[in-house]
Write a protein that holds these residues in place. Structure first.
Motif, PDB file in Angstrom:
ATOM      1  N   HIS A 111      41.706  60.517   4.202  1.00 28.51           N
ATOM      2  CA  HIS A 111      40.487  61.300   3.932  1.00 28.51           C
ATOM      3  C   HIS A 111      40.881  62.706   3.468  1.00 28.51           C
ATOM      4  CE1 HIS A 111      38.327  58.138   5.984  1.00 28.51           C
ATOM      5  NE2 HIS A 111      38.927  58.396   7.126  1.00 28.51           N
ATOM      6  N   GLN A 112      41.901  63.281   4.124  1.00 28.01           N
ATOM      7  CA  GLN A 112      42.345  64.631   3.755  1.00 28.01           C
ATOM      8  C   GLN A 112      43.019  64.630   2.381  1.00 28.01           C
ATOM      9  OE1 GLN A 112      44.572  65.122   7.398  1.00 28.01           O
ATOM     10  NE2 GLN A 112      43.152  66.678   8.130  1.00 28.01           N
ATOM     11  N   THR A 113      43.737  63.536   2.083  1.00 27.63           N
ATOM     12  CA  THR A 113      44.330  63.396   0.744  1.00 27.63           C
ATOM     13  C   THR A 113      43.223  63.453  -0.303  1.00 27.63           C
ATOM     14  OG1 THR A 113      46.075  61.982   1.632  1.00 27.63           O
ATOM     15  CG2 THR A 113      45.721  61.895  -0.749  1.00 27.63           C
ATOM     16  N   GLN A 114      42.155  62.725  -0.048  1.00 29.09           N
ATOM     17  CA  GLN A 114      41.005  62.685  -0.962  1.00 29.09           C
ATOM     18  C   GLN A 114      40.389  64.077  -1.128  1.00 29.09           C
ATOM     19  OE1 GLN A 114      39.291  60.720  -2.909  1.00 29.09           O
ATOM     20  NE2 GLN A 114      37.103  60.887  -2.607  1.00 29.09           N
ATOM     21  N   SER A 115      40.197  64.793  -0.026  1.00 28.08           N
ATOM     22  CA  SER A 115      39.618  66.155  -0.089  1.00 28.08           C
ATOM     23  C   SER A 115      40.518  67.080  -0.895  1.00 28.08           C
ATOM     24  CB  SER A 115      39.457  66.747   1.316  1.00 28.08           C
ATOM     25  OG  SER A 115      38.678  65.893   2.106  1.00 28.08           O
ATOM     26  N   ILE A 407      38.664  58.158  11.363  1.00 23.78           N
ATOM     27  CA  ILE A 407      37.270  58.111  10.908  1.00 23.78           C
ATOM     28  C   ILE A 407      36.893  59.428  10.222  1.00 23.78           C
ATOM     29  CG2 ILE A 407      34.876  57.812  11.711  1.00 23.78           C
ATOM     30  CD1 ILE A 407      36.672  55.351  12.148  1.00 23.78           C
ATOM     31  N   ASP A 408      36.140  59.351   9.113  1.00 21.89           N
ATOM     32  CA  ASP A 408      35.654  60.582   8.483  1.00 21.89           C
ATOM     33  C   ASP A 408      34.294  60.977   9.081  1.00 21.89           C
ATOM     34  OD1 ASP A 408      33.699  58.993   7.323  1.00 21.89           O
ATOM     35  OD2 ASP A 408      34.385  59.244   5.262  1.00 21.89           O
ATOM     36  N   HIS A 409      33.693  62.023   8.540  1.00 23.98           N
ATOM     37  CA  HIS A 409      32.451  62.552   9.120  1.00 23.98           C
ATOM     38  C   HIS A 409      31.281  61.565   8.993  1.00 23.98           C
ATOM     39  CE1 HIS A 409      32.297  63.455   4.878  1.00 23.98           C
ATOM     40  NE2 HIS A 409      31.007  63.709   4.964  1.00 23.98           N
ATOM     41  N   LEU A 410      31.440  60.540   8.156  1.00 23.29           N
ATOM     42  CA  LEU A 410      30.380  59.534   8.031  1.00 23.29           C
ATOM     43  C   LEU A 410      30.709  58.258   8.806  1.00 23.29           C
ATOM     44  CD1 LEU A 410      29.606  59.909   4.203  1.00 23.29           C
ATOM     45  CD2 LEU A 410      28.241  60.763   6.117  1.00 23.29           C
ATOM     46  N   GLY A 411      31.778  58.331   9.612  1.00 25.62           N
ATOM     47  CA  GLY A 411      32.133  57.175  10.438  1.00 25.62           C
ATOM     48  C   GLY A 411      32.910  56.088   9.708  1.00 25.62           C
ATOM     49  N   ARG A 412      33.455  56.407   8.506  1.00 32.44           N
ATOM     50  CA  ARG A 412      34.207  55.397   7.750  1.00 32.44           C
ATOM     51  C   ARG A 412      35.700  55.556   8.007  1.00 32.44           C
ATOM     52  NH1 ARG A 412      31.801  57.181   1.976  1.00 32.44           N
ATOM     53  NH2 ARG A 412      32.639  59.115   2.799  1.00 32.44           N
ATOM     54  N   GLU A 414      39.871  54.683   6.870  1.00 33.20           N
ATOM     55  CA  GLU A 414      40.608  54.887   5.614  1.00 33.20           C
ATOM     56  C   GLU A 414      40.643  53.640   4.725  1.00 33.20           C
ATOM     57  OE1 GLU A 414      44.227  57.779   7.034  1.00 33.20           O
ATOM     58  OE2 GLU A 414      43.859  55.930   8.145  1.00 33.20           O
ATOM     59  N   SER A 415      40.235  52.509   5.258  1.00 35.90           N
ATOM     60  CA  SER A 415      40.313  51.276   4.451  1.00 35.90           C
ATOM     61  C   SER A 415      39.395  51.351   3.221  1.00 35.90           C
ATOM     62  CB  SER A 415      39.962  50.045   5.295  1.00 35.90           C
ATOM     63  OG  SER A 415      38.609  50.087   5.702  1.00 35.90           O
ATOM     64  N   ARG A 416      38.422  52.266   3.238  1.00 37.38           N
ATOM     65  CA  ARG A 416      37.527  52.359   2.082  1.00 37.38           C
ATOM     66  C   ARG A 416      38.286  52.774   0.821  1.00 37.38           C
ATOM     67  NH1 ARG A 416      34.892  57.205   0.625  1.00 37.38           N
ATOM     68  NH2 ARG A 416      35.686  59.065   1.646  1.00 37.38           N
ATOM     69  N   PHE A 417      39.440  53.428   0.986  1.00 31.59           N
ATOM     70  CA  PHE A 417      40.198  53.878  -0.185  1.00 31.59           C
ATOM     71  C   PHE A 417      40.920  52.735  -0.898  1.00 31.59           C
ATOM     72  CE2 PHE A 417      39.839  57.751   2.435  1.00 31.59           C
ATOM     73  CZ  PHE A 417      39.104  58.517   1.538  1.00 31.59           C
ATOM     74  N   LEU A 418      40.935  51.558  -0.257  1.00 32.49           N
ATOM     75  CA  LEU A 418      41.539  50.393  -0.910  1.00 32.49           C
ATOM     76  C   LEU A 418      40.580  49.702  -1.877  1.00 32.49           C
ATOM     77  CD1 LEU A 418      43.374  48.741   2.136  1.00 32.49           C
ATOM     78  CD2 LEU A 418      44.399  50.132   0.308  1.00 32.49           C
ATOM     79  N   GLU A 419      39.324  50.144  -1.899  1.00 30.74           N
ATOM     80  CA  GLU A 419      38.321  49.448  -2.729  1.00 30.74           C
ATOM     81  C   GLU A 419      38.740  49.247  -4.187  1.00 30.74           C
ATOM     82  OE1 GLU A 419      34.460  51.260  -2.147  1.00 30.74           O
ATOM     83  OE2 GLU A 419      34.503  50.742  -0.001  1.00 30.74           O
ATOM     84  N   PRO A 420      39.300  50.268  -4.860  1.00 29.02           N
ATOM     85  CA  PRO A 420      39.707  50.035  -6.257  1.00 29.02           C
ATOM     86  C   PRO A 420      40.740  48.906  -6.379  1.00 29.02           C
ATOM     87  CG  PRO A 420      39.799  52.383  -5.732  1.00 29.02           C
ATOM     88  CD  PRO A 420      39.529  51.661  -4.441  1.00 29.02           C
ATOM     89  N   LEU A 421      41.636  48.812  -5.392  1.00 29.20           N
ATOM     90  CA  LEU A 421      42.666  47.763  -5.438  1.00 29.20           C
ATOM     91  C   LEU A 421      42.051  46.407  -5.130  1.00 29.20           C
ATOM     92  CD1 LEU A 421      45.630  49.588  -3.621  1.00 29.20           C
ATOM     93  CD2 LEU A 421      44.924  49.684  -6.025  1.00 29.20           C
ATOM     94  N   GLU A 422      41.063  46.396  -4.235  1.00 28.01           N
ATOM     95  CA  GLU A 422      40.389  45.132  -3.911  1.00 28.01           C
ATOM     96  C   GLU A 422      39.627  44.605  -5.126  1.00 28.01           C
ATOM     97  OE1 GLU A 422      38.509  46.547  -0.359  1.00 28.01           O
ATOM     98  OE2 GLU A 422      40.245  46.011   0.889  1.00 28.01           O
ATOM     99  N   ARG A 423      39.063  45.524  -5.917  1.00 29.11           N
ATOM    100  CA  ARG A 423      38.383  45.095  -7.149  1.00 29.11           C
ATOM    101  C   ARG A 423      39.382  44.503  -8.147  1.00 29.11           C
ATOM    102  NH1 ARG A 423      35.315  49.815  -6.398  1.00 29.11           N
ATOM    103  NH2 ARG A 423      36.432  50.975  -8.017  1.00 29.11           N
ATOM    104  N   ILE A 424      40.553  45.106  -8.221  1.00 23.28           N
ATOM    105  CA  ILE A 424      41.599  44.591  -9.120  1.00 23.28           C
ATOM    106  C   ILE A 424      41.999  43.175  -8.704  1.00 23.28           C
ATOM    107  CG2 ILE A 424      44.065  44.872  -9.712  1.00 23.28           C
ATOM    108  CD1 ILE A 424      43.438  47.969  -9.678  1.00 23.28           C
ATOM    109  N   ILE A 425      42.164  42.973  -7.395  1.00 19.72           N
ATOM    110  CA  ILE A 425      42.533  41.638  -6.899  1.00 19.72           C
ATOM    111  C   ILE A 425      41.395  40.637  -7.145  1.00 19.72           C
ATOM    112  CG2 ILE A 425      42.984  40.329  -4.769  1.00 19.72           C
ATOM    113  CD1 ILE A 425      45.478  41.738  -5.739  1.00 19.72           C
ATOM    114  N   GLU A 426      40.160  41.075  -6.964  1.00 23.93           N
ATOM    115  CA  GLU A 426      39.003  40.187  -7.228  1.00 23.93           C
ATOM    116  C   GLU A 426      38.986  39.702  -8.678  1.00 23.93           C
ATOM    117  OE1 GLU A 426      35.364  42.194  -6.057  1.00 23.93           O
ATOM    118  OE2 GLU A 426      36.129  42.275  -3.994  1.00 23.93           O
TER     119      GLU A 426
END
Length: 456
Positions: A111-115, A407-412, A414-426
């Motif tokens: 999350h901090q990397t993203q910020s 967890i970030d301030h919205l309760g998520r 770090e796995s959410r950052f894998l979404e772009p890779l999950e789309r690639i695999i899909e």
């Protein structure tokens, strides 16, 4: 790393070289994540390379960043060549062809990397846009020839530029035309370092396939998905590659030190002066046998600088550096640290990943690494497609990040950052394959649209 190390204590024994690396050991509670990324500056008008000099050059960009951030400039012979945050934050440095690199601060969560990335992006845009400069998030410049690219005023690059053509056919392309994203991660002991090094080395081709997006050279498809990765196969094999010794019995800090002692050096830095010692080994320097410094022993700074000129797929310094991925647009950058943190910072995932790779032989690992730049997910090892292994590793990484529970301030987590890779695999297609489809379709055989679609 942006700055060359300064510690002028002469070295007495090989043990000190080992101790320098060993000083990186940290308890798990202090593990950090460092992310470095390079991007290619281009003129918004005409999509040309950006020179260092002039009112709209890279020097002006760095001066503007210095005023905006209040960071300390890194100077060389009167030229600003980088910036660093004295409070222990990040650094900005220039690669040989003007590629603009952010070496992020060591942070605790993705999350901090993203910020940090979002802040950097806003800051760079504020200065670069009025100068008419944009940034491209690809693994290689898609349209420029090597001759077109300006040379940055850094002494070490002059030495490298003269040496590279002697040791491989692509060294100058690596220097002037490529960009990468890299993640630096910690280890808690020598055994932990060895395990992480082995797992990440064996699986580096997965990062190469997931992030592959350098399919164009000088405006045309080059026959590869990651030409950046192909470039590393013939840049300088004395200092790059899959370091098979890491998988042999007795691997540890000492074995890596022995390898590094024999890697040819580029330079020795004294004050502001870079002295060309290219081709001579650190071992000879250590024995007082360097022709440029007869009877003189190297310092800890010389050792730290030398370690930063070794380029295996995973590099050991006081942390481990994952070096297999192409540079990507900013939205996908946090996916790289997320992928490796999930695999390497969670012990269950690390064990499971080791189970995947433990029976691979050195020739099999090498063949996979050799195939991946051209074939991506269709590369094979032991009758398995890399695609299946990538899918499995993504699941392990996801589980690891969930178990880490940061967890970030919205309760998520770090796995959410894998979404772009999950789309690639899909979709089953690497970013490069998607780009090639655009090139052959809506882009009508031109790479120019990349300067919009893949810009920061």
């Amino acid at each position: 790393m942006a700055r060359d190390q300064i510690d002028m204590t002469p070295l007495q024994s090989r043990d000190e070289l080992v101790a320098w690396i060993e000083a990186g050991v940290k308890p798990e509670s202090e593990f950090r994540i460092g992310t470095e990324h390079e991007k290619t500056p281009f003129t918004l008008e005409g999509h040309q390379p950006v020179p260092y000099e002039g009112a709209k050059g890279i020097g002006a960009l760095l001066e503007g960043m210095k005023l905006l951030l209040g960071w300390e400039p890194i100077m060389e012979r009167g030229n600003i060549i980088g910036l660093y945050d004295v409070t222990g934050g990040g650094a900005i440095s220039l690669e040989p062809g003007g590629q603009f690199e952010l070496s992020g601060a060591p942070v605790e969560t993705v999350h901090q990397t993203q910020s940090e990335l979002m802040a950097h992006l806003a800051q760079v845009r504020e200065i670069a846009t009025p100068l008419g400069i944009g940034f491209l998030g690809l693994g290689m410049t898609p349209s420029w020839s090597r001759e077109q690219i300006p040379v940055m005023p850094k002494g070490r690059y002059k030495i490298m530029r003269n040496y590279m053509p002697k040791v491989g056919k692509y060294g100058l392309d690596m220097m002037f035309r490529t960009c990468t994203v890299q993640t630096n991660l910690d280890f808690s002991s020598e055994a932990d370092m060895v395990k992480k090094l082995r797992v990440s080395l064996a699986l580096q081709p997965i990062a190469t396939a997931l992030f592959a997006n350098s399919p164009f050279t000088e405006g045309k498809p080059n026959g590869f998905l990651s030409f950046r990765s192909e470039i590393w196969r013939d840049t300088d094999n004395a200092r790059s590659g899959m370091i098979p010794f890491a998988f042999e019995d007795g691997m540890g800090y000492e074995r890596y030190v022995d390898y590094a002692l024999d890697v040819p050096m580029y330079f020795v830095k004294r004050g502001e002066e870079y002295i060309d010692v290219s081709g001579s080994s650190f071992r000879d320097f250590f024995a007082g046998k360097n022709a440029a410094f007869p009877g003189e022993r190297p310092t800890l700074s010389d050792w730290a600088n030398h370690l930063s000129t070794i380029f295996p797929e995973v590099r050991l310094k006081r942390y481990l550096e994952m070096r297999g991925a192409d540079g990507v647009p900013w939205g996908r950058l946090p996916a790289l640290p997320a992928f490796w943190v999930g695999l390497l910072y969670d012990n269950d995932s690390l064990d499971a990943a080791w189970d995947i790779v433990r029976h691979w032989t050195a020739p099999e690992r090498q063949a996979l690494r050799d195939d991946v730049p051209r074939f991506g997910f269709k590369s094979r090892i032991k009758d398995r497609y890399l695609f299946e292994i990538a899918k499995e590793c993504l699941i392990l990484s996801h589980a690891g990040l969930r178990r880490r529970g940061r967890i970030d301030h919205l309760g998520r987590d770090e796995s959410r950052f894998l979404e772009p890779l999950e789309r690639i695999i899909e979709t089953g297609r690497s970013p490069a394959e998607e780009m090639l489809e655009k090139f052959n379709g809506p882009w009508k055989g031109s790479v120019e649209p990349a300067y919009q679609e893949y810009a920061f």
